[in-house]
Scaffold this motif. Sequence first.
Motif, PDB file in Angstrom:
ATOM      1  N   GLU A   1     -27.355  94.977  29.563  1.00 13.84           N
ATOM      2  CA  GLU A   1     -26.115  94.075  29.851  1.00 13.84           C
ATOM      3  C   GLU A   1     -26.491  92.810  28.727  1.00 13.84           C
ATOM      4  O   GLU A   1     -25.496  92.131  28.654  1.00 13.84           O
ATOM      5  CB  GLU A   1     -25.728  93.671  31.337  1.00 13.84           C
ATOM      6  CG  GLU A   1     -25.436  94.767  32.091  1.00 13.84           C
ATOM      7  CD  GLU A   1     -24.681  94.397  33.210  1.00 13.84           C
ATOM      8  OE1 GLU A   1     -24.211  93.556  33.291  1.00 13.84           O
ATOM      9  OE2 GLU A   1     -24.669  95.199  34.302  1.00 13.84           O
TER      10      GLU A   1
ATOM     11  N   PRO B   1     -27.701  89.824  29.045  1.00 15.74           N
ATOM     12  CA  PRO B   1     -27.411  88.263  29.315  1.00 15.74           C
ATOM     13  C   PRO B   1     -27.684  87.163  28.351  1.00 15.74           C
ATOM     14  O   PRO B   1     -26.857  86.230  28.097  1.00 15.74           O
ATOM     15  CB  PRO B   1     -27.685  88.111  30.575  1.00 15.74           C
ATOM     16  CG  PRO B   1     -29.060  89.232  30.821  1.00 15.74           C
ATOM     17  CD  PRO B   1     -28.429  90.303  29.839  1.00 15.74           C
ATOM     18  N   GLU B   2     -28.849  87.266  27.755  1.00 14.93           N
ATOM     19  CA  GLU B   2     -29.504  86.667  26.853  1.00 14.93           C
ATOM     20  C   GLU B   2     -28.563  86.433  25.424  1.00 14.93           C
ATOM     21  O   GLU B   2     -28.278  85.408  25.056  1.00 14.93           O
ATOM     22  CB  GLU B   2     -30.931  86.634  26.576  1.00 14.93           C
ATOM     23  CG  GLU B   2     -31.818  86.342  27.871  1.00 14.93           C
ATOM     24  CD  GLU B   2     -32.168  87.373  28.528  1.00 14.93           C
ATOM     25  OE1 GLU B   2     -31.613  88.870  28.403  1.00 14.93           O
ATOM     26  OE2 GLU B   2     -33.050  87.604  29.472  1.00 14.93           O
TER      27      GLU B   2
ATOM     28  N   MET C   1     -25.672  87.699  25.277  1.00 19.08           N
ATOM     29  CA  MET C   1     -24.283  87.226  25.303  1.00 19.08           C
ATOM     30  C   MET C   1     -24.222  85.798  25.421  1.00 19.08           C
ATOM     31  O   MET C   1     -22.927  84.982  25.089  1.00 19.08           O
ATOM     32  CB  MET C   1     -23.722  87.605  26.725  1.00 19.08           C
ATOM     33  CG  MET C   1     -23.760  89.120  26.714  1.00 19.08           C
ATOM     34  SD  MET C   1     -22.723  89.886  25.457  1.00 19.08           S
ATOM     35  CE  MET C   1     -20.869  89.725  26.179  1.00 19.08           C
ATOM     36  N   SER C   2     -25.050  85.087  25.847  1.00 15.65           N
ATOM     37  CA  SER C   2     -25.329  83.590  25.996  1.00 15.65           C
ATOM     38  C   SER C   2     -25.396  83.116  24.402  1.00 15.65           C
ATOM     39  O   SER C   2     -24.844  82.052  24.001  1.00 15.65           O
ATOM     40  CB  SER C   2     -26.654  83.277  26.814  1.00 15.65           C
ATOM     41  OG  SER C   2     -26.563  81.592  26.697  1.00 15.65           O
TER      42      SER C   2
ATOM     43  N   SER D   1     -14.325  89.471  27.147  1.00 17.35           N
ATOM     44  CA  SER D   1     -14.170  90.142  28.500  1.00 17.35           C
ATOM     45  C   SER D   1     -12.826  90.743  28.741  1.00 17.35           C
ATOM     46  O   SER D   1     -12.571  91.761  29.417  1.00 17.35           O
ATOM     47  CB  SER D   1     -14.586  89.127  29.608  1.00 17.35           C
ATOM     48  OG  SER D   1     -15.622  88.521  29.564  1.00 17.35           O
TER      49      SER D   1
END
Length: 194
Positions: free
Chosen positions: A143, A145-146, A148-149, A164
Amino acid sequence: MNKDQLYSFKEAMIYSHKLAQISKALWKSVEKDWQNWVKDYGLNINEHHILWIAHHLEGASISDIAKFGVMHVSTAFNFSKKLEEQGYLTFSKKENDKRNTYICLTQKGEELLLQTLSTYDPAKFGVFSASMPIKDLFGNFPEFPELMSIIRNLYGDDFMSIFSKLEDKIETTMNEQQKSAPIMAVEEIASSHS
């Protein structure tokens, strides 16, 4: 070096180089696979991406296409113009917004996009195939997350919101198709027996 700096020059260089190499390697695979997917339809990646974004945003401005397609405004405009000449989309201005040019898929453009999507074959995409061992091991795809940040910090909350929204719309569309498929099959069986 500033004493408040939380990283060294070496750490920054290694991190930047690693991210550049990873990004370039991933993009090379994605680019090749995506181009192979859409070339039989007379499209390139930018054109396909524009059709896809226009479909999901339902009347996107050229600025929206550029922003969410991560391309220069002139690239978005020029490829959109080419798609318009082929009858796949139309340009318009809104009554309350004469400054921006908006694009909308034509029926022909919608049909072309849906046709391309119907021929998507995950097995022909290297990054997808290379991700399968992770899914097999952990039960789901990465996924990021890092990452996406990082993307959020680069492009902002608006970009992530649309990202999204597009993801949700794809999921909703796919769920609706799965729900209607059994109904269609039953209707086809019923009509063949009448």
